[in-house]
Design a protein around this motif. Structure first.
Motif, PDB file in Angstrom:
ATOM      1  N   VAL A 729      77.661   1.344  26.647  1.00 55.24           N
ATOM      2  CA  VAL A 729      78.379   1.014  27.902  1.00 55.24           C
ATOM      3  C   VAL A 729      78.128   2.175  28.685  1.00 55.24           C
ATOM      4  CG1 VAL A 729      80.580   0.548  28.638  1.00 55.24           C
ATOM      5  CG2 VAL A 729      80.053  -0.179  26.405  1.00 55.24           C
ATOM      6  N   MET A 730      78.091   2.142  30.170  1.00 51.16           N
ATOM      7  CA  MET A 730      78.206   2.996  31.033  1.00 51.16           C
ATOM      8  C   MET A 730      79.260   3.985  30.899  1.00 51.16           C
ATOM      9  SD  MET A 730      75.277   2.676  33.014  1.00 51.16           S
ATOM     10  CE  MET A 730      75.605   3.459  34.395  1.00 51.16           C
ATOM     11  N   GLY A 731      79.244   5.368  30.730  1.00 52.79           N
ATOM     12  CA  GLY A 731      80.168   6.088  30.670  1.00 52.79           C
ATOM     13  C   GLY A 731      80.543   6.925  31.731  1.00 52.79           C
ATOM     14  N   PRO A 732      79.514   7.927  32.384  1.00 52.42           N
ATOM     15  CA  PRO A 732      79.969   8.892  33.229  1.00 52.42           C
ATOM     16  C   PRO A 732      79.926   8.332  34.558  1.00 52.42           C
ATOM     17  CG  PRO A 732      77.754   9.319  31.897  1.00 52.42           C
ATOM     18  CD  PRO A 732      78.218   7.902  31.622  1.00 52.42           C
ATOM     19  N   GLU A 733      81.295   8.833  35.105  1.00 49.56           N
ATOM     20  CA  GLU A 733      81.647   8.162  36.463  1.00 49.56           C
ATOM     21  C   GLU A 733      82.249   9.262  37.209  1.00 49.56           C
ATOM     22  OE1 GLU A 733      84.338   5.073  35.213  1.00 49.56           O
ATOM     23  OE2 GLU A 733      86.285   6.185  35.634  1.00 49.56           O
ATOM     24  N   LEU A 734      82.003   8.955  38.590  1.00 50.20           N
ATOM     25  CA  LEU A 734      82.540   9.808  39.588  1.00 50.20           C
ATOM     26  C   LEU A 734      83.010   8.836  40.584  1.00 50.20           C
ATOM     27  CD1 LEU A 734      79.326  12.137  40.190  1.00 50.20           C
ATOM     28  CD2 LEU A 734      81.365  12.879  39.400  1.00 50.20           C
ATOM     29  N   TYR A 735      83.717   9.427  41.690  1.00 50.32           N
ATOM     30  CA  TYR A 735      84.696   8.726  42.581  1.00 50.32           C
ATOM     31  C   TYR A 735      84.570   9.296  43.818  1.00 50.32           C
ATOM     32  CZ  TYR A 735      86.972   8.720  37.789  1.00 50.32           C
ATOM     33  OH  TYR A 735      87.177   8.657  36.704  1.00 50.32           O
ATOM     34  N   ALA A 736      84.037   8.482  44.590  1.00 46.94           N
ATOM     35  CA  ALA A 736      83.762   8.583  46.069  1.00 46.94           C
ATOM     36  C   ALA A 736      84.738   9.418  46.832  1.00 46.94           C
ATOM     37  CB  ALA A 736      83.254   7.497  47.113  1.00 46.94           C
ATOM     38  N   ASN A 737      86.113   9.073  46.431  1.00 42.37           N
ATOM     39  CA  ASN A 737      87.388   9.549  47.290  1.00 42.37           C
ATOM     40  C   ASN A 737      87.933  10.640  46.561  1.00 42.37           C
ATOM     41  OD1 ASN A 737      87.651   7.314  45.190  1.00 42.37           O
ATOM     42  ND2 ASN A 737      89.802   8.207  45.362  1.00 42.37           N
ATOM     43  N   LEU A 738      87.274  11.318  45.455  1.00 39.40           N
ATOM     44  CA  LEU A 738      87.791  12.354  44.950  1.00 39.40           C
ATOM     45  C   LEU A 738      86.624  13.467  44.735  1.00 39.40           C
ATOM     46  CD1 LEU A 738      89.808  10.351  41.977  1.00 39.40           C
ATOM     47  CD2 LEU A 738      90.569  11.580  44.149  1.00 39.40           C
ATOM     48  N   SER A 739      87.256  14.878  44.531  1.00 42.48           N
ATOM     49  CA  SER A 739      86.445  15.923  44.144  1.00 42.48           C
ATOM     50  C   SER A 739      86.107  16.038  42.817  1.00 42.48           C
ATOM     51  CB  SER A 739      86.868  17.112  45.062  1.00 42.48           C
ATOM     52  OG  SER A 739      88.099  17.548  44.405  1.00 42.48           O
ATOM     53  N   ASP A 740      86.735  15.525  41.969  1.00 43.45           N
ATOM     54  CA  ASP A 740      86.836  15.660  40.466  1.00 43.45           C
ATOM     55  C   ASP A 740      85.402  15.695  39.857  1.00 43.45           C
ATOM     56  OD1 ASP A 740      89.474  15.041  41.060  1.00 43.45           O
ATOM     57  OD2 ASP A 740      89.819  13.670  39.450  1.00 43.45           O
ATOM     58  N   ALA A 741      85.495  16.560  38.671  1.00 43.21           N
ATOM     59  CA  ALA A 741      84.316  16.858  37.879  1.00 43.21           C
ATOM     60  C   ALA A 741      83.940  15.315  37.214  1.00 43.21           C
ATOM     61  CB  ALA A 741      84.339  17.478  36.779  1.00 43.21           C
ATOM     62  N   GLU A 742      82.897  14.974  36.681  1.00 43.58           N
ATOM     63  CA  GLU A 742      82.551  13.771  36.045  1.00 43.58           C
ATOM     64  C   GLU A 742      83.670  13.593  34.794  1.00 43.58           C
ATOM     65  OE1 GLU A 742      78.044  12.412  35.681  1.00 43.58           O
ATOM     66  OE2 GLU A 742      78.630  13.188  33.562  1.00 43.58           O
ATOM     67  N   THR A 743      83.874  12.291  34.700  1.00 44.67           N
ATOM     68  CA  THR A 743      84.702  11.878  33.584  1.00 44.67           C
ATOM     69  C   THR A 743      83.909  10.739  32.791  1.00 44.67           C
ATOM     70  OG1 THR A 743      85.841  10.178  34.899  1.00 44.67           O
ATOM     71  CG2 THR A 743      86.778  12.464  34.553  1.00 44.67           C
ATOM     72  N   THR A 744      84.176  10.497  31.622  1.00 46.48           N
ATOM     73  CA  THR A 744      83.625   9.529  30.718  1.00 46.48           C
ATOM     74  C   THR A 744      84.617   8.505  30.631  1.00 46.48           C
ATOM     75  OG1 THR A 744      81.976  10.986  29.737  1.00 46.48           O
ATOM     76  CG2 THR A 744      82.528   9.081  28.646  1.00 46.48           C
ATOM     77  N   VAL A 745      84.074   7.118  30.803  1.00 45.97           N
ATOM     78  CA  VAL A 745      85.115   5.901  30.812  1.00 45.97           C
ATOM     79  C   VAL A 745      84.259   4.953  30.779  1.00 45.97           C
ATOM     80  CG1 VAL A 745      87.128   4.692  31.645  1.00 45.97           C
ATOM     81  CG2 VAL A 745      86.949   7.008  32.044  1.00 45.97           C
ATOM     82  N   SER A 746      84.422   3.967  29.497  1.00 45.44           N
ATOM     83  CA  SER A 746      83.455   2.851  29.283  1.00 45.44           C
ATOM     84  C   SER A 746      84.159   1.888  29.995  1.00 45.44           C
ATOM     85  CB  SER A 746      83.494   2.704  28.121  1.00 45.44           C
ATOM     86  OG  SER A 746      82.753   3.802  27.226  1.00 45.44           O
ATOM     87  N   ARG A 747      83.311   1.604  31.311  1.00 50.19           N
ATOM     88  CA  ARG A 747      83.938   0.552  32.033  1.00 50.19           C
ATOM     89  C   ARG A 747      83.264  -0.680  32.267  1.00 50.19           C
ATOM     90  NH1 ARG A 747      88.387   2.180  35.048  1.00 50.19           N
ATOM     91  NH2 ARG A 747      88.562   4.342  35.093  1.00 50.19           N
TER      92      ARG A 747
END
Length: 787
Positions: A729-747
């Motif tokens: 499952v795709m895991g590493p994600e970023l958010y166009a509206n946030l400066s956050d570091a990459e997180t791993t969520v299986s979406r």
């Protein structure tokens, strides 16, 4: 069960290497092949290579095994119930005594073919060296492994015990559901995929080539090429030269729905008939209340809300033909509702319907419904429902056996002459063969898109639906126009190369630390940063991106090149070919139009004031010209007539209203305009269902990059790409509206023809939620392999 005949038309192989047939395995038929070697071969070192198209998911599926007595002493390869690829060895009833490995990735793409290679060499001292698993030419990470047998131990493979293809060791006796072709087994060598395949330089996609090496004592090569019978000397013939034939069990090569010999293969080519290539099946990833067997060609309704469509639709152009043989006579207990639709829940369809003693054709064009009573006899078991769709002229015909229905239901339709269609006006739509239900369960629909012989000759100029007959994409290798590049910052000036094109838009984001997105383009120039997560005006950063190069870009000593920080750069080429135009303009605060050079109407526009701190205003075709949505915000779409002036873009302009957000007087703006290019980009929407078995979104390509956001409520802009998420499952994600570091969520899963949501979160898949997306391709579906 099908047959595979591979013909090398030139010494070079590659593009000219053709696989003629495949063999279908259907678990209700208890179908498998078996062989018991007369003498032992090399039990420590061997390679299994095969092309696999999956059907059933979520169950134990074995491709190949060898066992002594029963499951307590066995070596097996295949899929586990979590859809991971597994190598499993049990000795004296205990898996820990043996050797096993399980991939981190899951493999649940049923729309295309996988190439799977197991290379085993227990002379090696570690599990990592002893077992290597490759999919589509890429070595897989084994998330779980054990080397219980230790170095130099003997597997059960190549011993004088039973070997089987498509069945687990008894007493469990589970069976494989799917298709196999081009199976090579090498006794005595642990080989890499390059012995069996290579990357096509035009498309960048892995494909088969003829194995040119030796096979060893018990080696074999199964082409399933002779479907004149189901004997070991025909269907199970070994073409390696060793004569190690396999005995087929419970396969059929008799014409009809039970025929297991197919021309569904991973190498598309013209054959003077329906065409060879990857064919559609019913899609278990896009189905409601439907039981699928027979290689996903047989659908049985399991409830009153059955709805299933094929794994891929017709193109928006051309003429297409398919058949659906009826499995049970429609009557009071077995209602029928099947034909063609623009999707599950679609608003354009044409279906033949029966219930009780009623007999009708249900039609809908863009949500306007009607029905007519057809002439002729009531459908019966084994009748053939015919479907013809002329996408160029928007005409659909339904037929039963030798007849075709016209608009009034009379038997006067004629697809060959283009006269009296059952439904008109469905121009340039992607349409799916469709089985649905509006009554009791158990109605059966057998799909035939041409992977086995049609019962009736297709109308003049109408084609079977397969990847060979799909139109040639305008962009065969998407990485020549859009790509994602990983790099690690050094804090020293350096060039990022290897893109394969000179980028006009570079969007960077730190992965390992919180740092703003930085966006650069050739229209504004290097060093001029915009930040998708901020409202800030354009900023000059002299040590950021300092130059655009022929195959990449140059970075200075600052962000986005901070020492030891990992980064991703998403890059686009600007031209009409990939449907991307960068437009700069000065606002004037009045209703107006802005010219673009795409030649077709853009589906997605991102605008930003370069002069003033303000939001990023976005137009998206799925939410329309009366609304905008902000890239830098979690806010839902907002209704306003002053952003786009309630006017949709045209082939030459897009419209602006009086609002300062996209048209403030004297402000300088940039607009990134994207139009849809078949096989390369897609801009659309989907509705969430709140389930881990989430909606399937057809894109017409295997994605490289997907951005999505909930539009009817709050939620972040999720960014996924296959450079960072290398497996499902795709895991590493970023958010166009946030400066956050990459997180791993299986979406979600990336698939050969789109993506499927795999969580039920509010941000990505809330029940009833509406989501918009933008997606770009790694490979057009015409050439894609399963992921």
């Amino acid at each position: 069960m099908s047959i595979v005949n591979v013909i090398a038309l030139s010494a070079a192989g590659d593009d000219n290497y053709r696989i003629e047939r495949s063999l279908r395995f259907n678990s209700p038929d208890t179908a498998y092949l078996n062989r018991t070697p007369a003498i032992a071969g090399n039990r420590r070192t061997w390679t299994w290579s095969g092309w696999v198209k999956r059907s059933a998911l979520g169950t134990t599926q074995r491709l190949f095994n060898a066992y002594s007595g029963d499951e307590n002493n066995t070596t097996e390869v295949g899929f586990d119930p979590s859809d991971r690829i597994v190598f499993s060895e049990v000795i004296s009833g205990t898996q820990g005594n043996g050797f096993y490995g399980i991939t981190s990735a899951v493999f649940r793409d049923v729309s295309a073919w996988y190439h799977i290679v197991y290379a085993v060499d227990t002379t090696q001292s570690t599990a990592a060296a002893a077992l290597k698993v490759y999919v589509n030419g890429v070595q897989q990470t084994l998330g779980t492994s054990s080397y219980g047998g230790g170095a130099n131990h003997n597997t059960f493979v190549n011993n004088t015990n039973v070997h089987r293809i498509g069945q687990t060791a008894p007493p469990n006796s589970g069976y494989f559901d799917g298709y196999l072709t081009e199976v090579n087994f090498i006794d005595g060598q642990a080989l890499t995929p390059s012995s069996f395949g290579e990357t096509n330089p035009v498309t960048g996609v892995w494909g088969p080539k003829r194995y040119a090496g030796t096979y060893g004592t018990n080696g074999f090569y199964l082409k399933f090429a002779d479907n004149s019978n189901t004997t070991a000397a025909t269907l199970g013939k070994d073409s390696s030269g060793n004569g190690n034939n396999w005995t087929p069990n419970n396969f059929s090569v008799t014409a009809g729905v039970g025929n297991d010999s197919f021309i569904d293969v991973p190498t598309p080519y013209a054959d003077g008939g329906n065409g060879r290539g990857n064919y559609p099946t019913w899609n278990p990833l896009n189905a409601v209340q439907s039981q699928l067997v027979e290689g996903n060609l047989w659908s049985q309704a399991t409830g009153s809300s059955t709805n299933v469509v094929t794994t891929f639709p017709t193109p928006r152009t051309g003429k297409w033909y398919a058949e659906i043989p009826l499995g049970v006579s429609p009557n009071i207990n077995w209602p029928m509702n099947m034909g063609i639709s623009d999707g599950i829940g679609g608003n354009t369809f044409c279906r033949l319907y029966t219930d009780w003693s009623a007999f009708a054709i249900f039609k809908s064009l863009n949500g306007t419904t009607s029905n007519v009573t057809p002439s002729g006899s009531f459908p019966a078991n084994s009748d053939i429902l015919k479907i013809a769709y002329d996408a160029d002229n928007g005409r659909i015909w339904l037929g039963l056996n030798a007849n075709w229905y016209g608009n009034s239901g009379s038997l006067t339709g004629n697809p060959s002459t283009g006269t009296d269609p059952t439904l008109s006006g469905a121009t340039a739509k992607e349409m799916y063969p469709n089985h649905c239900n509006a009554g009791g369960p158990a109605q059966q629909a057998y799909l035939n898109c041409g992977q086995r012989p049609f019962a009736y000759t297709p109308p003049t100029d109408f084609l079977a639906l397969n990847t060979q007959n799909l139109p040639e994409p305008s962009i065969k290798k998407p990485s020549s126009y859009m790509d994602a590049k990983l790099y690690t910052g050094t804090g020293a000036s350096r060039s990022i190369t290897g893109l394969g094109f000179s980028p006009d838009l570079v969007w960077t984001k730190a992965r390992s630390s919180a740092e703003s997105h930085r966006i650069y383009d050739t229209a504004r120039g290097a060093t001029l940063s915009l930040f998708s997560n901020l409202t800030s005006a354009q900023s000059t950063e002299s040590q950021s991106l300092t130059a655009f190069n022929s195959d990449g870009f140059t970075l200075g000593t600052g962000a986005p090149n901070t020492s030891s920080v990992t980064y991703i750069a998403w890059c686009w080429d600007e031209s009409a070919t990939p449907g991307f135009d960068i437009v700069t303009y000065t606002g004037n605060g009045t209703n107006r139009t802005i010219a673009h050079s795409l030649g077709v109407a853009p589906k997605f526009i991102i605008t930003k004031s370069r002069t003033t701190a303000d939001d990023w205003f976005c137009y998206h075709d799925a939410i329309g010209n009366t609304k905008y949505i902000l890239l830098d915000s979690t806010a839902a779409s907002t209704t306003s007539s002053t952003i786009w002036n309630n006017t949709s873009p045209t082939s030459s302009t897009f419209s602006l209203g009086t609002s300062g957000g996209a048209n403030r007087n004297v402000d300088n703006f940039v607009a990134y305009c994207f139009s849809e290019v078949a096989g390369f980009s897609k801009f659309g929407s989907y509705t969430g269902n709140g389930s881990a078995d989430g909606p399937f979104v057809h894109c017409g390509f295997r994605p490289r990059w997907v951005m999505f956001k909930r539009s009817d409520s709050t939620g972040s802009w999720f960014l996924e790409d296959s450079a960072r998420g290398t497996y499902n499952v795709m895991g590493p994600e970023l958010y166009a509206n946030l400066s956050d570091a990459e997180t791993t969520v299986s979406r979600l899963d990336f698939l050969s023809n789109g993506f499927k949501m795999r969580a039920g979160n509010a941000g990505d898949n809330a029940s009833g939620g509406t989501y918009i997306f933008a997606a770009f391709a790694e490979s057009p579906f015409k050439y894609s392999l399963a992921r």
